[in-house]
Design a protein around this motif. Sequence first.
Motif, PDB file in Angstrom:
ATOM      1  N   GLN A  33       0.765  -1.303   0.014  1.00 22.42           N
ATOM      2  CA  GLN A  33      -0.061   0.187   0.057  1.00 22.42           C
ATOM      3  C   GLN A  33       1.036   1.147  -0.129  1.00 22.42           C
ATOM      4  O   GLN A  33       0.407   2.145  -0.578  1.00 22.42           O
ATOM      5  CB  GLN A  33      -0.930  -0.101   1.206  1.00 22.42           C
ATOM      6  CG  GLN A  33      -2.038  -1.258   1.195  1.00 22.42           C
ATOM      7  CD  GLN A  33      -1.453  -2.419   2.051  1.00 22.42           C
ATOM      8  OE1 GLN A  33      -0.144  -2.696   1.853  1.00 22.42           O
ATOM      9  NE2 GLN A  33      -2.472  -2.942   2.631  1.00 22.42           N
ATOM     10  N   ASN A  34       1.951   1.249   0.988  1.00 26.55           N
ATOM     11  CA  ASN A  34       2.715   2.485   0.747  1.00 26.55           C
ATOM     12  C   ASN A  34       3.716   2.552  -0.479  1.00 26.55           C
ATOM     13  O   ASN A  34       3.661   3.828  -0.958  1.00 26.55           O
ATOM     14  CB  ASN A  34       3.688   2.170   1.958  1.00 26.55           C
ATOM     15  CG  ASN A  34       3.283   2.464   3.021  1.00 26.55           C
ATOM     16  OD1 ASN A  34       2.248   2.797   3.494  1.00 26.55           O
ATOM     17  ND2 ASN A  34       3.789   1.820   4.277  1.00 26.55           N
ATOM     18  N   GLN A  46       0.977   4.188  -2.975  1.00 23.62           N
ATOM     19  CA  GLN A  46       0.722   5.410  -2.633  1.00 23.62           C
ATOM     20  C   GLN A  46       1.968   6.490  -3.103  1.00 23.62           C
ATOM     21  O   GLN A  46       1.729   7.273  -3.844  1.00 23.62           O
ATOM     22  CB  GLN A  46       0.754   5.703  -1.400  1.00 23.62           C
ATOM     23  CG  GLN A  46       0.217   7.024  -0.734  1.00 23.62           C
ATOM     24  CD  GLN A  46      -0.094   7.387   0.618  1.00 23.62           C
ATOM     25  OE1 GLN A  46      -0.006   6.371   1.428  1.00 23.62           O
ATOM     26  NE2 GLN A  46      -0.253   8.572   1.062  1.00 23.62           N
ATOM     27  N   HIS A  64       1.946   6.738  -6.970  1.00 18.95           N
ATOM     28  CA  HIS A  64       1.016   7.796  -7.758  1.00 18.95           C
ATOM     29  C   HIS A  64       1.207   9.183  -7.139  1.00 18.95           C
ATOM     30  O   HIS A  64       1.312  10.199  -7.856  1.00 18.95           O
ATOM     31  CB  HIS A  64      -0.295   7.157  -7.469  1.00 18.95           C
ATOM     32  CG  HIS A  64      -0.863   5.938  -7.960  1.00 18.95           C
ATOM     33  ND1 HIS A  64      -0.871   5.692  -9.402  1.00 18.95           N
ATOM     34  CD2 HIS A  64      -0.796   4.520  -7.431  1.00 18.95           C
ATOM     35  CE1 HIS A  64      -1.214   4.259  -9.495  1.00 18.95           C
ATOM     36  NE2 HIS A  64      -1.146   3.910  -8.578  1.00 18.95           N
ATOM     37  N   ASP A  65       1.396   9.306  -5.689  1.00 19.66           N
ATOM     38  CA  ASP A  65       1.137  10.894  -5.155  1.00 19.66           C
ATOM     39  C   ASP A  65       2.671  11.364  -5.341  1.00 19.66           C
ATOM     40  O   ASP A  65       2.780  12.341  -5.337  1.00 19.66           O
ATOM     41  CB  ASP A  65       0.950  10.575  -3.680  1.00 19.66           C
ATOM     42  CG  ASP A  65      -0.483  10.158  -3.602  1.00 19.66           C
ATOM     43  OD1 ASP A  65      -1.345  10.271  -4.440  1.00 19.66           O
ATOM     44  OD2 ASP A  65      -0.763   9.649  -2.605  1.00 19.66           O
ATOM     45  N   TYR A  96       5.859  14.411   2.393  1.00 22.55           N
ATOM     46  CA  TYR A  96       6.317  13.354   3.167  1.00 22.55           C
ATOM     47  C   TYR A  96       6.948  13.652   4.521  1.00 22.55           C
ATOM     48  O   TYR A  96       7.555  12.890   5.281  1.00 22.55           O
ATOM     49  CB  TYR A  96       7.386  12.484   2.303  1.00 22.55           C
ATOM     50  CG  TYR A  96       6.772  11.829   1.216  1.00 22.55           C
ATOM     51  CD1 TYR A  96       7.751  11.321   0.274  1.00 22.55           C
ATOM     52  CD2 TYR A  96       5.564  11.877   0.829  1.00 22.55           C
ATOM     53  CE1 TYR A  96       7.306  10.663  -1.054  1.00 22.55           C
ATOM     54  CE2 TYR A  96       5.186  11.084  -0.192  1.00 22.55           C
ATOM     55  CZ  TYR A  96       6.073  10.525  -1.087  1.00 22.55           C
ATOM     56  OH  TYR A  96       5.540  10.146  -2.402  1.00 22.55           O
ATOM     57  N   ASN A 119       6.666  11.587   7.374  1.00 22.13           N
ATOM     58  CA  ASN A 119       6.325  10.155   7.087  1.00 22.13           C
ATOM     59  C   ASN A 119       7.249   9.315   6.415  1.00 22.13           C
ATOM     60  O   ASN A 119       7.352   9.130   5.246  1.00 22.13           O
ATOM     61  CB  ASN A 119       5.112  10.373   5.739  1.00 22.13           C
ATOM     62  CG  ASN A 119       4.008  11.232   6.157  1.00 22.13           C
ATOM     63  OD1 ASN A 119       3.648  11.134   7.149  1.00 22.13           O
ATOM     64  ND2 ASN A 119       3.319  12.102   5.211  1.00 22.13           N
ATOM     65  N   LEU A 164       6.681   6.396   4.066  1.00 25.21           N
ATOM     66  CA  LEU A 164       6.679   6.830   2.507  1.00 25.21           C
ATOM     67  C   LEU A 164       8.046   7.063   1.901  1.00 25.21           C
ATOM     68  O   LEU A 164       8.570   6.931   0.841  1.00 25.21           O
ATOM     69  CB  LEU A 164       5.663   7.855   2.514  1.00 25.21           C
ATOM     70  CG  LEU A 164       4.100   7.553   2.846  1.00 25.21           C
ATOM     71  CD1 LEU A 164       3.339   8.775   2.512  1.00 25.21           C
ATOM     72  CD2 LEU A 164       3.626   6.598   2.013  1.00 25.21           C
TER      73      LEU A 164
END
Length: 289
Positions: free
Chosen positions: A70-71, A74, A77-78, A250, A253, A256
Amino acid sequence: MSTTAATRPTNRSLGGRRGPWARLQPFVVILAVVLLVGMPLWIIVVTAGKTQAEALNPNLALPQHWQLWQNLAQVWHDGHVPTAFLGSLVIMVPAVFIVLIFGSAAAWILARRTSRVVAVFYALAISGIVLPPAVVMIVLLLRQLHLAGSIVGMVGVYVGMYLSTVIFFVTGFVRTIPHELEEAARVDGAGPLRVFLKVILPLLVPVLSTATILICLYIWNDIFYAFFVIGGRVQTLPLNLYNVASAGLYLNNWHLIFAYVILMSLPLLLTFIIAQRKIISGITSGAVK
């Protein structure tokens, strides 16, 4: 029988002279590799698989619930990873190609000439390995040439920086190639360019494989020179990571950020795993010859 009997005490004496350090050396090396390489990789992977709350203080603990994919999705895309990935490829591929071709040709010429003038040129050619390029002068020169902030300018900077590395790697290898191969090609009517492309270049594949991996590693992870030359105009993976992290996307984060590091390192890691035999053969063949 007498010879065997004479050698047995010698073997025992050699084995008896081995101190405790000789027996501990393999374990010390393995422990050093685990601490210096294994632990940082472990922290990157486990932190990339954690949630934001768990990753605030990166450590060796496993995540309570793995969310690595999932990370990664993310970040993909982001974080605009595809655009930055394309930017890195557009700069790295032509730079490596030009460096290999021109560096191999220069090394071939320098290896086949024996004079003091050529020795001076060789020393100047490989001086780039130990003399760091001046960033201010590079930027000023590119501005005068109207290449600042362009892909062409960045490719030119990398070519100038790593041409010395290829010349250093290839020159010693070329000297081991017999002159008779070139003479036979010339007898058949081949010119200098054809001799280089058809005879010399195919024989340089092992050492060029090693040089390719090293130069790709340098260019792929470079942020210092890319920041001053193309920063803000062309996105590469290290520049993009710096931009998104400093912009607050980020911020704190770490899961990420480490996921981005995994995505950025994965292409070179896979390339190294696939081509490691050619890399080692290129290093050992150059050392033995």
